[in-house]
Enzyme design. Structure first.
Site, PDB file in Angstrom:
ATOM      1  N   ASP A  80      -0.519   0.566   8.010  1.00  0.00           N
ATOM      2  CA  ASP A  80      -1.218   0.034   6.836  1.00  0.00           C
ATOM      3  C   ASP A  80      -0.881   0.885   5.610  1.00  0.00           C
ATOM      4  OD1 ASP A  80      -3.094  -1.623   5.569  1.00  0.00           O
ATOM      5  OD2 ASP A  80      -4.751  -0.236   5.976  1.00  0.00           O
ATOM      6  N   HIS A  81      -0.462   0.244   4.535  1.00  0.00           N
ATOM      7  CA  HIS A  81      -0.157   0.937   3.278  1.00  0.00           C
ATOM      8  C   HIS A  81       0.841   2.094   3.425  1.00  0.00           C
ATOM      9  CE1 HIS A  81      -3.043  -1.283   0.849  1.00  0.00           C
ATOM     10  NE2 HIS A  81      -3.917  -1.143   1.829  1.00  0.00           N
ATOM     11  N   GLY A 208      -8.645  -5.424   1.326  1.00  0.00           N
ATOM     12  CA  GLY A 208      -9.936  -5.171   0.694  1.00  0.00           C
ATOM     13  C   GLY A 208     -10.929  -6.277   1.011  1.00  0.00           C
TER      14      GLY A 208
END
Ligand code: G3H
Ligand code: 13P
Ligand code: ZN
Length: 306
Positions: A80-81, A208
């Site tokens: 993730d990211h 988010g």
């Protein structure tokens, strides 16, 4: 067991999404898997760069392999990211199923260049790549936490064509963390629809996307925490995004954290004499499982998809 590529197509075709749940330790991973086992759902289990250094490469690999054997459900290990080529390469090399290169804070051309480099490397090893265009506040606030920059639909088309990424994370008004909206929640469905028109066959990703359940906020505040004014995206909105749009993956970290920490706080306060870590941790694991089962069944609509 169905493959990740199967879900890339099937989610869009049949109007459901895969949850992408972040884990940081044994208990959060087991809680996520247990929830998915109960709803018979596939899921991504995601590791952020922070989680990567917290758990370490060997633990991540072995925890994931053990979880797959133990729970016998389709789970996919996702970075993730990832902010650099190096971290994405590392994840590919150690056997992740999917990586995200998040170069969204870079100028457009640089974002494309770095994304393409990761795609070229990952595809050789049959690993899928998620990229991002647009800025969300929260973890990406190297830019400006208060000014969301929404994904530009035309640029999204060029971006996807030139980079060959497999999925695209879009910025349409959500943000990371437990404080998402100053006033009323605002999701830009108009922006999303334009993106869907430009790139109709590209699976999209929503970051988010925690709903910040008020029962957990209250639990934390009641048992010694302080999360005044925490809020998230309504479940009904998330369900609409999951079923009526081209989103195929919905990222959830904050809600897992709230369930886990809320439960720990409550247990420890109510049981001051307990010092066996298995008791509070076991209760918190069960709370995570309950949350994940609920999301899969009632929000992501991915029950019985294994
Ligand atoms: O969106 C990403 C996650 O919430 C990552 O959080 O960097 O604190 O692990 P973290
Ligand atoms: P939340 O903070 O809303 O859970 O978002 C998590 C996320 O996007 C992880 O990539
Ligand atoms: Zn995210």
């Amino acid at each position: 067991m169905k493959s990740l590529k199967y879900y890339y197509r099937d989610c869009l075709k049949n109007g459901y999404v895969l949850g992408a749940y972040n884990f940081n330790n044994l208990e959060t991973l087991k809680g996520i898997c247990l929830g998915c086992q109960r709803s018979k759902s596939p899921a991504f289990v995601s590791v952020s760069e922070g989680a990567f250094s917290y758990m370490g490469e060997e633990f991540i690999k072995n925890l994931f392999e053990s979880a797959k054997k133990e729970y016998k459900i389709p789970i996919f290990l996702h970075l993730d990211h990832g902010k650099s080529f190096e971290i994405c390469k590392k994840a590919v090399d150690i056997g992740f199923d999917s990586v995200m290169i998040d170069a969204s804070a870079l100028p457009f051309e640089e974002n494309m260049k770095l994304t393409k480099k990761v795609v070229t490397y990952a595809h050789k090893k049959d690993v899928v790549v998620e990229a991002e265009l647009g800025i969300l506040s929260g973890v990406e606030d190297t830019v400006d936490a208060n000014s969301d920059i929404y994904t530009n639909p035309q640029k999204a088309k060029e971006f996807v064509e030139k980079t060959g990424c497999d999925s695209l994370a879009v910025s349409i008004g959500t943000s990371h963390g437990a404080y998402k909206y100053k006033g009323k929640q605002k999701i830009h469905f108009d922006v999303l629809e334009k993106i869907e028109k430009e790139i109709p066959n590209v699976p999209l990703v929503l970051h988010g996307a925690s709903s910040v359940p008020q029962e957990y906020v209250q639990m934390i505040n009641t048992y010694g925490g302080n999360l005044q004014g925490a809020n998230g995206t309504a479940e009904a909105t998330l369900k609409k995004l999951a079923t009526k749009h081209h989103i195929f993956k919905i990222n959830t970290d904050t809600d897992i954290r709230l369930a886990y920490i809320g439960s720990l706080r409550k247990y420890l306060k109510e049981n001051p004499a307990v010092f066996d870590p298995r008791k509070p941790n076991g209760t918190a694991l069960e709370e995570v499982a309950k949350l994940v089962e609920h999301k899969n069944k009632k929000v992501f609509m991915c029950e019985n998809k294994i």
